[in-house]
Scaffold this active site. Structure first.
Site, PDB file in Angstrom:
ATOM      1  N   HIS A 256      -7.660   1.011  -6.113  1.00 11.92           N
ATOM      2  CA  HIS A 256      -7.789   0.109  -4.952  1.00 11.92           C
ATOM      3  C   HIS A 256      -8.464  -1.191  -5.423  1.00 11.92           C
ATOM      4  O   HIS A 256      -9.605  -1.478  -5.056  1.00 11.92           O
ATOM      5  CB  HIS A 256      -8.601   0.805  -3.862  1.00 11.92           C
ATOM      6  CG  HIS A 256      -8.514   0.160  -2.509  1.00 11.92           C
ATOM      7  ND1 HIS A 256      -7.674  -0.917  -2.233  1.00 11.92           N
ATOM      8  CD2 HIS A 256      -9.174   0.431  -1.333  1.00 11.92           C
ATOM      9  CE1 HIS A 256      -7.821  -1.260  -0.961  1.00 11.92           C
ATOM     10  NE2 HIS A 256      -8.721  -0.469  -0.401  1.00 11.92           N
TER      11      HIS A 256
ATOM     12  N   CYS B  89     -16.341   1.387   1.335  1.00  8.58           N
ATOM     13  CA  CYS B  89     -15.171   0.536   1.589  1.00  8.58           C
ATOM     14  C   CYS B  89     -14.710   0.610   3.041  1.00  8.58           C
ATOM     15  O   CYS B  89     -13.996  -0.285   3.506  1.00  8.58           O
ATOM     16  CB  CYS B  89     -14.033   0.907   0.645  1.00  8.58           C
ATOM     17  SG  CYS B  89     -13.395   2.578   0.899  1.00  8.58           S
TER      18      CYS B  89
ATOM     19  N   ARG C  51     -13.254  -8.879   2.245  1.00  7.75           N
ATOM     20  CA  ARG C  51     -11.858  -8.578   1.901  1.00  7.75           C
ATOM     21  C   ARG C  51     -11.019  -9.835   2.123  1.00  7.75           C
ATOM     22  O   ARG C  51     -10.132 -10.165   1.324  1.00  7.75           O
ATOM     23  CB  ARG C  51     -11.307  -7.435   2.779  1.00  7.75           C
ATOM     24  CG  ARG C  51     -11.928  -6.077   2.528  1.00  7.75           C
ATOM     25  CD  ARG C  51     -11.604  -5.524   1.159  1.00  7.75           C
ATOM     26  NE  ARG C  51     -10.181  -5.353   0.930  1.00  7.75           N
ATOM     27  CZ  ARG C  51      -9.460  -4.307   1.328  1.00  7.75           C
ATOM     28  NH1 ARG C  51     -10.042  -3.309   1.960  1.00  7.75           N
ATOM     29  NH2 ARG C  51      -8.163  -4.229   1.050  1.00  7.75           N
TER      30      ARG C  51
ATOM     31  N   ASP D  30     -17.535   7.058  -0.550  1.00  3.93           N
ATOM     32  CA  ASP D  30     -16.259   6.887   0.145  1.00  3.93           C
ATOM     33  C   ASP D  30     -15.966   8.208   0.856  1.00  3.93           C
ATOM     34  O   ASP D  30     -16.637   9.224   0.620  1.00  3.93           O
ATOM     35  CB  ASP D  30     -15.165   6.532  -0.888  1.00  3.93           C
ATOM     36  CG  ASP D  30     -13.815   6.201  -0.256  1.00  3.93           C
ATOM     37  OD1 ASP D  30     -13.762   5.966   0.970  1.00  3.93           O
ATOM     38  OD2 ASP D  30     -12.806   6.180  -0.992  1.00  3.93           O
TER      39      ASP D  30
ATOM     40  N   ARG E   3       0.883  -1.180   0.000  1.00  2.60           N
ATOM     41  CA  ARG E   3       0.000   0.000   0.000  1.00  2.60           C
ATOM     42  C   ARG E   3       0.905   1.210   0.000  1.00  2.60           C
ATOM     43  O   ARG E   3       1.733   1.373   0.908  1.00  2.60           O
ATOM     44  CB  ARG E   3      -0.911   0.008   1.228  1.00  2.60           C
ATOM     45  CG  ARG E   3      -1.545   1.362   1.476  1.00  2.60           C
ATOM     46  CD  ARG E   3      -2.617   1.345   2.524  1.00  2.60           C
ATOM     47  NE  ARG E   3      -3.796   0.651   2.029  1.00  2.60           N
ATOM     48  CZ  ARG E   3      -4.989   0.701   2.616  1.00  2.60           C
ATOM     49  NH1 ARG E   3      -5.161   1.410   3.712  1.00  2.60           N
ATOM     50  NH2 ARG E   3      -6.013   0.047   2.117  1.00  2.60           N
TER      51      ARG E   3
ATOM     52  N   GLN F 155     -10.215  -3.918  -3.085  1.00  2.27           N
ATOM     53  CA  GLN F 155     -11.501  -3.488  -2.532  1.00  2.27           C
ATOM     54  C   GLN F 155     -12.639  -3.765  -3.516  1.00  2.27           C
ATOM     55  O   GLN F 155     -13.697  -4.263  -3.134  1.00  2.27           O
ATOM     56  CB  GLN F 155     -11.449  -1.986  -2.216  1.00  2.27           C
ATOM     57  CG  GLN F 155     -12.743  -1.446  -1.654  1.00  2.27           C
ATOM     58  CD  GLN F 155     -13.046  -2.027  -0.278  1.00  2.27           C
ATOM     59  OE1 GLN F 155     -12.227  -1.961   0.616  1.00  2.27           O
ATOM     60  NE2 GLN F 155     -14.231  -2.604  -0.100  1.00  2.27           N
TER      61      GLN F 155
HETATM   62  N1   CP Z   1     -11.114  -0.326   2.886  1.00  2.00           N
HETATM   63  C1   CP Z   1      -9.816  -0.367   3.237  1.00  2.00           C
HETATM   64  O1   CP Z   1      -8.909  -0.576   2.422  1.00  2.00           O
HETATM   65  O2   CP Z   1      -9.618  -0.191   4.572  1.00  2.00           O
HETATM   66  P1   CP Z   1      -8.212   0.015   5.313  1.00  2.00           P
HETATM   67  O3   CP Z   1      -7.697   1.359   4.916  1.00  2.00           O
HETATM   68  O4   CP Z   1      -8.547  -0.070   6.770  1.00  2.00           O
HETATM   69  O5   CP Z   1      -7.264  -1.080   4.875  1.00  2.00           O
HETATM   70  N1  NVA Z   2     -10.181   6.763  -0.731  1.00  7.36           N
HETATM   71  C1  NVA Z   2      -9.696   6.291   0.545  1.00  7.36           C
HETATM   72  C2  NVA Z   2      -9.860   4.809   0.648  1.00  7.36           C
HETATM   73  C3  NVA Z   2      -9.424   4.209   1.961  1.00  7.36           C
HETATM   74  C4  NVA Z   2      -9.558   2.717   2.006  1.00  7.36           C
HETATM   75  C5  NVA Z   2      -8.241   6.694   0.713  1.00  7.36           C
HETATM   76  O1  NVA Z   2      -7.461   6.552  -0.236  1.00  7.36           O
HETATM   77  O2  NVA Z   2      -7.895   7.186   1.793  1.00  7.36           O
END
Ligand code: CP
Ligand code: NVA
Length: 308
Positions: free
Chosen positions: A134, A266, A294, A225, A107, A137
């Site tokens: 993502h 998400c 997930r 989101d 990530r 997700q």
């Molecule tokens: N939805 C998601 O990716 O959550 P986290 O940021 O907690 O991993």
């Molecule tokens: N759009 C959000 C998703 C988190 C899972 C971010 O990138 O922070």
């Protein structure tokens, strides 16, 4: 090398196989305690590195638990504690990690970091979120939709709010899984045109509709989101909130969608900002099924990457 970098970079037949495998693995586990191993142990003897340059609850825990259920081992690493955060190149890091581990999940911020990792790694790399997409997700979201409502092909999905990284993976999925997608949000936060064009080129109807009530008309699924993503500057918070408030998903808005329209997010959510608690906790919300799935979806992605 089978990297899982984005939904539009993975063949539709492989995506379908992963969703079906995820469902089968979930069914096979039934309700057994989370800490018990699966009957199959396809990751026995495998070591997986989970690298986080941003915070995470779901991605971190679900990957870790999923690998262990399949018999593998994990190491969770923060970008900061690696030399990566102190000037070593991504390419060198990728080559070094490939000597120790069988798969890398990362990530990160810039998509270029993910792509460089994949280019120089000699083991599969999974995208655990970048500023731009993502995919894990949205594989989960497709699985969750189909679990509740059957095939997603031909359905209408409406995205409310920011045209962000999670939206981008929905657009990738629209093209690959054959559903229609409507974006509603302020013009200043429109998604990148390339995401829309690609889905349209694959035959999906993709629309931008500024009026949120009209946008959700006929929707089978309404999604939102956070209004401020992890990569967005905090200084933009107030402006974003002001622009996005008309696109809040609340009970009044949901009455314009199909009566059985599902609601997804998400998570993490900012309750009573992008979505009200009444919707989040309402009968059509599947946000916690999404969170659970997930685990199952990523187990299927891990197996596909490793060919096990
Ligand atoms: N939805 C998601 O990716 O959550 P986290 O940021 O907690 O991993
Ligand atoms: N759009 C959000 C998703 C988190 C899972 C971010 O990138 O922070």
């Amino acid at each position: 090398m089978k990297h899982f970098l984005d939904i539009n970079k993975t063949a539709p037949a492989d995506l379908r196989a992963m969703i079906d495998a995820a469902r089968a693995m979930k069914d096979q586990r039934g309700g057994r305690p989370k800490g018990t191993p699966d009957d199959d142990q396809p990751l026995a003897g495998r070591m997986v590195a989970l690298i986080f340059e941003k915070p995470s609850t779901r991605t971190r825990v679900s990957f870790d638990v999923g690998v262990r259920q399949m018999g593998g081992q994990t190491m969770v690493l923060s970008g900061n504690e690696l030399q990566l955060g102190h000037g070593e190149t991504i390419a060198d890091t990728a080559r070094v990690l490939s000597r120790y581990v069988d798969l890398i999940m990362i990530r990160t911020f810039e998509e270029a970091t993910l792509l460089e990792m994949a280019q120089y790694a000699s083991v599969p790399v999974i995208n655990g979120l970048t500023n731009r997409s993502h995919p894990c997700q949205i594989m989960t979201d497709i699985m969750t939709f189909e679990e509740h409502r059957g095939p997603i092909a031909g359905k209408k999905v409406t995205w409310c709010g920011d045209g962000n990284n999670v939206f981008a993976s929905f657009a990738h999925a629209a093209g690959q899984f054959g559903f229609d997608l409507t974006f509603t949000g302020p013009e200043t936060l429109d998604p990148e045109e390339v995401f829309l064009a690609e889905a349209r080129a694959k035959g999906s109807t993709v629309e931008i509709q500024r009026n949120p009530q009209k946008a959700v008309e006929g929707a089978d699924l309404v999604v939102t989101d956070t209004w401020v993503s992890m990569h967005d500057p905090q200084s933009a918070r107030e402006r974003r909130h002001n622009q996005l408030r008309p696109y809040q998903v609340n009970e009044a808005l949901m009455t314009h969608a199909k009566p059985d329209a599902l609601f997804m997010h998400c998570l993490p959510a900012h309750r009573d900002e992008e979505a009200t608690s009444a919707v989040m906790d309402g009968p059509n919300s599947v946000v916690f099924d999404e969170a659970e799935n997930r685990l199952h979806a990523q187990k299927a992605i891990l197996r596909w990457c490793l060919g096990v």
